[in-house]
Design a protein around this motif. Structure first.
Motif, PDB file in Angstrom:
ATOM      1  N   GLY A  41       0.781  -1.225   0.000  1.00 15.49           N
ATOM      2  CA  GLY A  41       0.000   0.000   0.000  1.00 15.49           C
ATOM      3  C   GLY A  41       0.813   1.276   0.000  1.00 15.49           C
ATOM      4  O   GLY A  41       0.246   2.369   0.062  1.00 15.49           O
ATOM      5  N   TYR A  42       2.130   1.165  -0.082  1.00 11.65           N
ATOM      6  CA  TYR A  42       2.979   2.354  -0.046  1.00 11.65           C
ATOM      7  C   TYR A  42       2.800   3.175  -1.317  1.00 11.65           C
ATOM      8  O   TYR A  42       2.799   2.652  -2.421  1.00 11.65           O
ATOM      9  CB  TYR A  42       4.441   1.942   0.091  1.00 11.65           C
ATOM     10  N   ARG A  43       2.624   4.461  -1.145  1.00 12.78           N
ATOM     11  CA  ARG A  43       2.489   5.383  -2.270  1.00 12.78           C
ATOM     12  C   ARG A  43       3.478   6.526  -2.086  1.00 12.78           C
ATOM     13  O   ARG A  43       3.691   7.003  -0.970  1.00 12.78           O
ATOM     14  CB  ARG A  43       1.060   5.943  -2.358  1.00 12.78           C
ATOM     15  N   GLU A  64       5.398  10.114  -4.253  1.00 12.24           N
ATOM     16  CA  GLU A  64       5.457  10.975  -5.437  1.00 12.24           C
ATOM     17  C   GLU A  64       6.610  10.558  -6.352  1.00 12.24           C
ATOM     18  O   GLU A  64       6.543  10.733  -7.565  1.00 12.24           O
ATOM     19  CB  GLU A  64       5.648  12.429  -5.009  1.00 12.24           C
TER      20      GLU A  64
END
Length: 213
Positions: free
Chosen positions: A155-157, A159
Motif C-alpha cells: 500500500g505504499y504510495r 510521489e
C-alpha cells in the motif's frame, strides 16, 4: 496495463549486458565499489554501457563517492543515472543532479519507520531504491542478496517512483511484486551462479518472470 520494469545490476561481461537487453531489461547497472565482487572501473564499464545505447538506461552504482570519482564516472562512463548507496545527503544528491545526471537514492529498509527516510530526498532524486538494510558489520551497504519484509511496502504510495531490491530472484519476483505493488525491480545476486558471476539463463528467467501491473 504495462509490464514491471527491471534493472539488471552488477554487470561485468558484454554477454550478460546483451542478455539483459535481449530479454527486455529497462536498466543496466555497473558497480564501482572495491568491496563489491561486482566492482568494475568506469573506464572498463564504458564499452558495456555502449552496448545498451538506445536499448536500456545505464546506471553507475556508487557508495559515498568523492568528487574525483564522480568526475571519473561522468567522463569515462557518462551514465544516465548515478545510484547512491551510502550516506549521501539530500544536498549532495541535488548538487549531482544539477550536473545533468539522474539520481537513484538507495534506502535500507528493515522496519516501516525506515520509509520516512525518503522525505528529505523527495525533491532532489529521480527514483528511490528500497533494499534490505545491511547488517552493522557488513563491508558494503547493498548487494547482499537478502530480502526484507515486503509487507512493509504494501500500500505504499510516493510521489517519486521506486525500485524494489534485495534478495529478488526468478523464483520470487512475481510474489514480491504482488505483495508490494512495485513497478520497478532491481536484481544482482539473484541472477548469478556465484558472487559477481552472472548467469545468462537466470537473467532470462528473471526477466521472463516479470508480471504485468
Amino acid at each position: 496495463m504495462g509490464r514491471v520494469e527491471a534493472k539488471i545490476c552488477g554487470l561485468k561481461e558484454p554477454q550478460h549486458v546483451l542478455d539483459a537487453l535481449t530479454h527486455g531489461a529497462a536498466f543496466v547497472g555497473f558497480v564501482t565499489f572495491p568491496n563489491s565482487p561486482r566492482h568494475i572501473l568506469p573506464s572498463d564499464a564504458r564499452p558495456l554501457a555502449a552496448l545498451a545505447m538506445g536499448g536500456a538506461q545505464t546506471v553507475s552504482v556508487l557508495v559515498d563517492p568523492d568528487d574525483a570519482l564522480i568526475e571519473q564516472v561522468l567522463t569515462d562512463l557518462a551514465p544516465d543515472f548515478l545510484q547512491l548507496q551510502g550516506g549521501e545527503s539530500p544536498e549532495r544528491c541535488a548538487h549531482l543532479r544539477a550536473r545533468g545526471v539522474g539520481i537513484i537514492r538507495a534506502i535500507g529498509v528493515a522496519e516501516p519507520a525506515d520509509l520516512e527516510k525518503v522525505k528529505p530526498y523527495a525533491g532532489c532524486v529521480d527514483y528511490f531504491l528500497f533494499d534490505a538494510k545491511a547488517p552493522k558489520k557488513a563491508n558494503r551497504p547493498g548487494g547482499l542478496g537478502q530480502p526484507f519484509d515486503w509487507d512493509i511496502l504494501q500500500g505504499y504510495r510516493a510521489e517519486v517512483p521506486w525500485f524494489l531490491s534485495g534478495g529478488l530472484s526468478p523464483d520470487n519476483v512475481a510474489e514480491a511484486v504482488a505483495r508490494t505493488g512495485a513497478r520497478l525491480v532491481d536484481v544482482s545476486s539473484g541472477v548469478e551462479r556465484a558472487p559477481g558471476l552472472k548467469d545468462s539463463g537466470r537473467i532470462k528467467r528473471f526477466l521472463d518472470a516479470l508480471p504485468a501491473h
